[in-house]
Design a protein around this motif. Structure first.
Motif, PDB file in Angstrom:
ATOM      1  N   ILE A  19      -3.753   6.040  -6.533  1.00 55.64           N
ATOM      2  CA  ILE A  19      -4.689   4.985  -6.952  1.00 55.64           C
ATOM      3  C   ILE A  19      -3.976   3.638  -7.040  1.00 55.64           C
ATOM      4  CG2 ILE A  19      -6.067   4.152  -8.903  1.00 55.64           C
ATOM      5  CD1 ILE A  19      -6.889   7.079  -9.377  1.00 55.64           C
ATOM      6  N   ILE A  20      -2.809   3.617  -7.673  1.00 56.43           N
ATOM      7  CA  ILE A  20      -2.063   2.354  -7.789  1.00 56.43           C
ATOM      8  C   ILE A  20      -1.640   1.861  -6.403  1.00 56.43           C
ATOM      9  CG2 ILE A  20       0.045   1.298  -8.675  1.00 56.43           C
ATOM     10  CD1 ILE A  20      -0.210   3.153 -11.105  1.00 56.43           C
ATOM     11  N   GLY A  21      -1.219   2.768  -5.538  1.00 56.04           N
ATOM     12  CA  GLY A  21      -0.820   2.388  -4.188  1.00 56.04           C
ATOM     13  C   GLY A  21      -1.972   1.815  -3.383  1.00 56.04           C
ATOM     14  N   PHE A  22      -3.139   2.445  -3.466  1.00 59.07           N
ATOM     15  CA  PHE A  22      -4.300   1.919  -2.743  1.00 59.07           C
ATOM     16  C   PHE A  22      -4.738   0.575  -3.302  1.00 59.07           C
ATOM     17  CE2 PHE A  22      -5.064   6.442  -1.461  1.00 59.07           C
ATOM     18  CZ  PHE A  22      -4.855   6.232  -0.108  1.00 59.07           C
ATOM     19  N   ALA A  23      -4.681   0.427  -4.620  1.00 52.79           N
ATOM     20  CA  ALA A  23      -5.029  -0.865  -5.229  1.00 52.79           C
ATOM     21  C   ALA A  23      -4.035  -1.938  -4.784  1.00 52.79           C
ATOM     22  CB  ALA A  23      -5.049  -0.741  -6.746  1.00 52.79           C
ATOM     23  N   ALA A  24      -2.759  -1.604  -4.737  1.00 51.76           N
ATOM     24  CA  ALA A  24      -1.753  -2.567  -4.293  1.00 51.76           C
ATOM     25  C   ALA A  24      -1.951  -2.926  -2.826  1.00 51.76           C
ATOM     26  CB  ALA A  24      -0.349  -1.996  -4.518  1.00 51.76           C
ATOM     27  N   LYS A  25      -2.326  -1.954  -2.011  1.00 56.68           N
ATOM     28  CA  LYS A  25      -2.585  -2.223  -0.599  1.00 56.68           C
ATOM     29  C   LYS A  25      -3.790  -3.148  -0.427  1.00 56.68           C
ATOM     30  CE  LYS A  25      -0.904  -0.736   3.120  1.00 56.68           C
ATOM     31  NZ  LYS A  25       0.096  -1.431   3.893  1.00 56.68           N
ATOM     32  N   ILE A  26      -4.829  -2.908  -1.205  1.00 52.71           N
ATOM     33  CA  ILE A  26      -6.028  -3.744  -1.109  1.00 52.71           C
ATOM     34  C   ILE A  26      -5.722  -5.179  -1.523  1.00 52.71           C
ATOM     35  CG2 ILE A  26      -8.308  -4.141  -2.155  1.00 52.71           C
ATOM     36  CD1 ILE A  26      -8.636  -1.075  -2.166  1.00 52.71           C
ATOM     37  N   MET A  27      -4.882  -5.330  -2.550  1.00 50.88           N
ATOM     38  CA  MET A  27      -4.535  -6.674  -3.038  1.00 50.88           C
ATOM     39  C   MET A  27      -3.337  -7.264  -2.295  1.00 50.88           C
ATOM     40  SD  MET A  27      -5.195  -6.333  -7.126  1.00 50.88           S
ATOM     41  CE  MET A  27      -4.105  -4.957  -7.391  1.00 50.88           C
ATOM     42  N   HIS A  28      -2.862  -6.598  -1.255  1.00 50.13           N
ATOM     43  CA  HIS A  28      -1.744  -7.047  -0.422  1.00 50.13           C
ATOM     44  C   HIS A  28      -0.468  -7.280  -1.221  1.00 50.13           C
ATOM     45  CE1 HIS A  28      -4.474  -7.357   2.921  1.00 50.13           C
ATOM     46  NE2 HIS A  28      -5.301  -8.072   2.178  1.00 50.13           N
ATOM     47  N   ILE A  29      -0.237  -6.435  -2.213  1.00 51.51           N
ATOM     48  CA  ILE A  29       1.001  -6.487  -2.988  1.00 51.51           C
ATOM     49  C   ILE A  29       2.056  -5.684  -2.231  1.00 51.51           C
ATOM     50  CG2 ILE A  29       2.097  -5.809  -5.163  1.00 51.51           C
ATOM     51  CD1 ILE A  29      -0.631  -6.173  -6.509  1.00 51.51           C
ATOM     52  N   PRO A  30       3.249  -6.249  -2.067  1.00 46.96           N
ATOM     53  CA  PRO A  30       4.295  -5.513  -1.342  1.00 46.96           C
ATOM     54  C   PRO A  30       4.646  -4.198  -2.050  1.00 46.96           C
ATOM     55  CG  PRO A  30       4.934  -7.804  -1.695  1.00 46.96           C
ATOM     56  CD  PRO A  30       3.676  -7.587  -2.467  1.00 46.96           C
ATOM     57  N   GLY A  31       4.897  -3.176  -1.271  1.00 45.83           N
ATOM     58  CA  GLY A  31       5.296  -1.883  -1.823  1.00 45.83           C
ATOM     59  C   GLY A  31       4.144  -0.915  -2.017  1.00 45.83           C
ATOM     60  N   GLY A  32       2.930  -1.318  -1.702  1.00 43.69           N
ATOM     61  CA  GLY A  32       1.786  -0.423  -1.856  1.00 43.69           C
ATOM     62  C   GLY A  32       1.885   0.800  -0.975  1.00 43.69           C
ATOM     63  N   HIS A  33       2.391   0.596   0.231  1.00 43.80           N
ATOM     64  CA  HIS A  33       2.521   1.732   1.154  1.00 43.80           C
ATOM     65  C   HIS A  33       3.534   2.764   0.646  1.00 43.80           C
ATOM     66  CE1 HIS A  33       5.682  -1.065   2.358  1.00 43.80           C
ATOM     67  NE2 HIS A  33       6.310  -0.038   2.924  1.00 43.80           N
ATOM     68  N   ILE A  34       4.537   2.317  -0.086  1.00 46.22           N
ATOM     69  CA  ILE A  34       5.523   3.247  -0.642  1.00 46.22           C
ATOM     70  C   ILE A  34       4.879   4.113  -1.728  1.00 46.22           C
ATOM     71  CG2 ILE A  34       7.689   3.420  -1.939  1.00 46.22           C
ATOM     72  CD1 ILE A  34       8.592   0.882  -0.438  1.00 46.22           C
ATOM     73  N   LEU A  35       4.043   3.503  -2.558  1.00 42.64           N
ATOM     74  CA  LEU A  35       3.350   4.273  -3.592  1.00 42.64           C
ATOM     75  C   LEU A  35       2.388   5.289  -2.979  1.00 42.64           C
ATOM     76  CD1 LEU A  35       2.640   1.530  -6.271  1.00 42.64           C
ATOM     77  CD2 LEU A  35       4.211   3.453  -6.453  1.00 42.64           C
ATOM     78  N   ILE A  36       1.719   4.890  -1.913  1.00 44.01           N
ATOM     79  CA  ILE A  36       0.831   5.824  -1.222  1.00 44.01           C
ATOM     80  C   ILE A  36       1.644   6.999  -0.658  1.00 44.01           C
ATOM     81  CG2 ILE A  36      -0.712   6.118   0.758  1.00 44.01           C
ATOM     82  CD1 ILE A  36      -1.625   3.218   0.284  1.00 44.01           C
TER      83      ILE A  36
END
Length: 103
Positions: A19-36
């Motif tokens: 969930i945090i990774g997808f939210a970070a990806k949507i908001m274009h925060i770096p590192g979202g793909h790593i959390l996913i």
């Protein structure tokens, strides 16, 4: 550490990091793909634990084992939650009772 504890931790971490990774990806925060990626790795852990318990059990039929396997492959998060709430209790409890009688 018991398999149940490891399963619960892996399931919880999978959902939270996903969930945090997808939210970070949507908001274009770096590192979202790593959390996913970590979420998917945690998902793999709880799927392996659950499938091990399912195929180790003698109390469910082959048809039900195939049903659980397909469920984990297709929608692992939903199936993981259903297994934790409903299925695991029946499969493992009966397995423990069977092992306890052998001692």
């Amino acid at each position: 550490m018991s398999r149940l504890t490891l399963y619960k931790i892996a399931f919880f971490l999978s959902v939270v990091t996903g969930i945090i990774g997808f939210a970070a990806k949507i908001m274009h925060i770096p590192g979202g793909h790593i959390l996913i990626l970590f979420g998917l790795l945690f998902s793999l852990v709880f799927v392996i634990i659950a499938l091990y318990e399912i195929f180790k059990s003698d109390k469910i039929t082959l048809d039900e084992k195939i049903m659980w396997t397909i469920g984990f492959i297709v929608v692992f998060t939903v199936t993981g939650l259903l297994y934790l709430i409903m299925g695991r209790q029946r499969i493992v409890r009966e397995f423990k009772i069977l092992n306890h009688q052998q001692e």
